[in-house]
Design an enzyme around this catalytic site. Structure first.
Site, short mmCIF file in Angstrom:
data_model
loop_
_atom_site.label_atom_id
_atom_site.label_comp_id
_atom_site.label_asym_id
_atom_site.label_seq_id
_atom_site.Cartn_x
_atom_site.Cartn_y
_atom_site.Cartn_z
N ARG A 1 0.84 -1.20 0.00
CA ARG A 1 0.00 0.00 0.00
C ARG A 1 0.87 1.26 0.00
NH1 ARG A 1 -2.06 -3.78 -0.31
NH2 ARG A 1 -1.95 -3.06 -2.46
N ASN B 1 -8.85 8.01 3.78
CA ASN B 1 -7.75 7.44 3.00
C ASN B 1 -6.44 7.48 3.78
OD1 ASN B 1 -9.63 7.21 0.95
ND2 ASN B 1 -9.02 9.11 -0.04
N HIS C 1 -8.38 7.40 9.71
CA HIS C 1 -8.03 5.97 9.67
C HIS C 1 -6.52 5.73 9.65
CE1 HIS C 1 -12.27 4.82 8.00
NE2 HIS C 1 -12.28 5.08 9.28
N CYS D 1 4.22 2.72 17.53
CA CYS D 1 4.66 1.73 18.52
C CYS D 1 3.45 1.29 19.34
CB CYS D 1 5.72 2.32 19.43
SG CYS D 1 6.24 1.17 20.74
N CYS E 1 10.86 0.15 18.02
CA CYS E 1 10.46 1.54 18.17
C CYS E 1 11.70 2.39 18.45
CB CYS E 1 9.46 1.67 19.32
SG CYS E 1 9.12 3.37 19.83
N SER F 1 -18.35 5.47 0.47
CA SER F 1 -19.36 4.43 0.25
C SER F 1 -20.57 4.60 1.15
CB SER F 1 -18.74 3.05 0.51
OG SER F 1 -18.43 2.89 1.89
#
Length: 231
Positions: free
Chosen positions: A56, A89, A106, A114, A133, A174
């Site tokens: 992604r 997004n 999101h 972490c 981390c 949506s």
């Protein structure tokens, strides 16, 4: 000063080549949600989840902002507009399109988190299971993504903005995912004029005052031009 809250979903980035989730050939047709987008899936197979988000991240990095992202950047810069751009997004195309007031409810694919201390840092192009981390050195790095079953980010700030909105616009969403699907009702209760811009009506399309249908690269610049012409 006009208070405008805009919610964007996958539809605004699809024309930039970002893979969507809900289309018949989308990511959820290729991957099970529970395997790559839940805390349980990450616990079962962190390497698989890391590989999914590495892909992604590469997809987002290769994409370029389109005319819709750039139009919202122009709107954000307008002197008489107080804009909060809330996006579902995880790409950074809004920022690269010129928007400064972006809230990623999101999470963001170019950010790492972490799980032990909540420290965030820029994600490398590839993350691996067991990455450490940089703040606490725990081997608990994960993508800074809100998975199913987790609370979206900065909901208090979003609802505060909706309560003051003069205009609420949902672009390329949506209407299937809550709490975002409930934003139109929240804005309407506050007296905002509500607009849906989409290829086709969403699951909550009947709740909007106005609908503008068509590709985001055409409809969004036209709508922004109409708003700016009323300055």
């Amino acid at each position: 000063m006009r208070n405008i809250v805009i919610l964007t979903g996958a539809g605004i980035s699809a024309e930039s080549g970002i893979e969507t989730f809900r289309a018949d050939t989308g990511l959820w047709a290729q991957h099970k949600v529970e395997d790559v987008a839940t805390p349980e899936g990450f616990a079962r197979d962190p390497a698989r989840v890391m590989a999914f988000y590495n892909n992604r991240r590469a997809n987002a990095a290769a994409a370029r902002p389109n005319a819709a992202h750039q139009a919202l950047g122009r709107l954000d810069a307008a002197e008489d507009v107080n804009l909060l751009l809330v996006t579902q997004n995880i790409d950074d195309l809004h920022e690269r399109g010129g928007s400064a007031h972006v809230l990623h409810m999101h999470g963001a694919v170019n950010s790492a988190l972490c799980a032990a201390c909540d420290h965030r840092w820029p994600a490398p192009s590839e993350m691996h299971a067991g990455d450490s981390c940089p703040a606490c050195d725990a081997a608990t790095a994960r993508p800074d993504i809100v998975w199913f079953g987790e609370m979206p980010y900065q909901m208090d700030r979003i609802f505060a903005a909706l309560s003051q909105a003069d205009i609420f616009v949902a672009i390329g969403t949506s209407g299937n995912v809550y709490p975002a699907a409930g934003f139109v009702a929240e804005a309407a209760r506050a007296g905002a004029h509500t607009i849906e811009i989409n290829l086709e009506p969403s699951a909550v399309g009947s709740q909007f005052d106005e609908a503008i249908m068509g590709p985001a690269t055409q409809t969004v610049p036209a709508w922004v031009n109409s708003v700016l012409s009323k300055a």
